[in-house]
Enzyme design. Sequence first.
Site, mmCIF file in Angstrom:
data_model
loop_
_atom_site.group_PDB
_atom_site.id
_atom_site.type_symbol
_atom_site.label_atom_id
_atom_site.label_comp_id
_atom_site.label_asym_id
_atom_site.label_seq_id
_atom_site.Cartn_x
_atom_site.Cartn_y
_atom_site.Cartn_z
ATOM 1 N N LYS A 13 49.127 51.950 53.651
ATOM 2 C CA LYS A 13 49.777 52.908 52.750
ATOM 3 C C LYS A 13 51.265 53.066 53.072
ATOM 4 C CE LYS A 13 47.061 56.271 54.071
ATOM 5 N NZ LYS A 13 46.236 55.585 55.090
ATOM 6 N N ARG A 87 43.939 64.280 50.670
ATOM 7 C CA ARG A 87 42.871 63.773 51.526
ATOM 8 C C ARG A 87 41.574 64.545 51.349
ATOM 9 N NH1 ARG A 87 46.630 61.327 55.537
ATOM 10 N NH2 ARG A 87 45.433 60.178 57.077
ATOM 11 N N ARG A 160 52.287 55.918 68.008
ATOM 12 C CA ARG A 160 51.701 57.231 67.763
ATOM 13 C C ARG A 160 50.619 57.542 68.784
ATOM 14 N NH1 ARG A 160 50.422 57.112 61.427
ATOM 15 N NH2 ARG A 160 48.687 58.381 62.201
#
Length: 216
Positions: A13, A87, A160
């Site tokens: 995405k 979401r 991350r």
Amino acid sequence: MNIILLGPPGAGKGTQAARLQAARGMVQLSTGDMLREAVAAGTPIGLQAKVVMERGELVSDAIVSALIGERLDAASEQGAIFDGFPRTRAQAEALDLLLSERGRRLDHVIELAVDEDELVKRIVGRFSCARCGAGYHDSFRPTQVPGVCDVCGSTEFKRRRDDNEQTVRTRMVEYRAKTAPILPYYDARDLVRRVDGMASVEQVGAEIDAILDGTV
Ligand code: ADP
Ligand code: ADP
Ligand code: ZN
């Protein structure tokens, strides 16, 4: 034009949203990026979101919907790419309201479909430039010169904290339980276009372009 990129963690995405932003001047609205900024800045929202994100669970609908609402006006001219939002069903309904209040509508919901084993490989190899944010992958999208960002030349990179195999499994469970079930909500309005996210970055990009240009 306003589009949603929908898919599990690691589906591509962010990669495709950044490409569309650069190529078409659309505005990428990533709730994940907004939350990470809030965490880094140590705001009250950031403090609340930090622990939830590190567990791989979803941050509250109220928080992410408010973040999107704040940014939507800035994206009103060029069109928005919703990346990682909505979401949940509640977020999908909140987005409909935010758009209709501004006299705007959704054009496409693009579903990026990728196998789970591939997702784990993508997530654990993901890193980005610490200066400009350009996204890379250890094996699938390395920098051209090792250790140097292709875009800005920086030699600082980051990974991350939630991009580890354990947390990814929780994020996938959350996706299956809460996010995939919103597809029928959009299917009923005939908005969903499914793209094979297992293809190369370039091929996936070409498929999305064809959808936006109305040639498929
Ligand atoms: P990914 O790239 O894996 O899809 P994101 O960067 O979009 O992940 O999101 C990272 C984390 O931020 C999520 O696991 C979740 O904790 C939180 N988050 C991001 N967007 C949302 C959202 N729309 N609703 C709830 N939580 C979110
Ligand atoms: P998401 O935003 O859906 O979580 P990303 O766009 O960050 O996913 O992609 C996850 C990782 O996979 C990144 O390291 C990225 O470079 C890599 N990647 C993205 N698309 C592809 C693709 N089509 N093929 C191989 N690797 C990809
Ligand atoms: Zn860079």
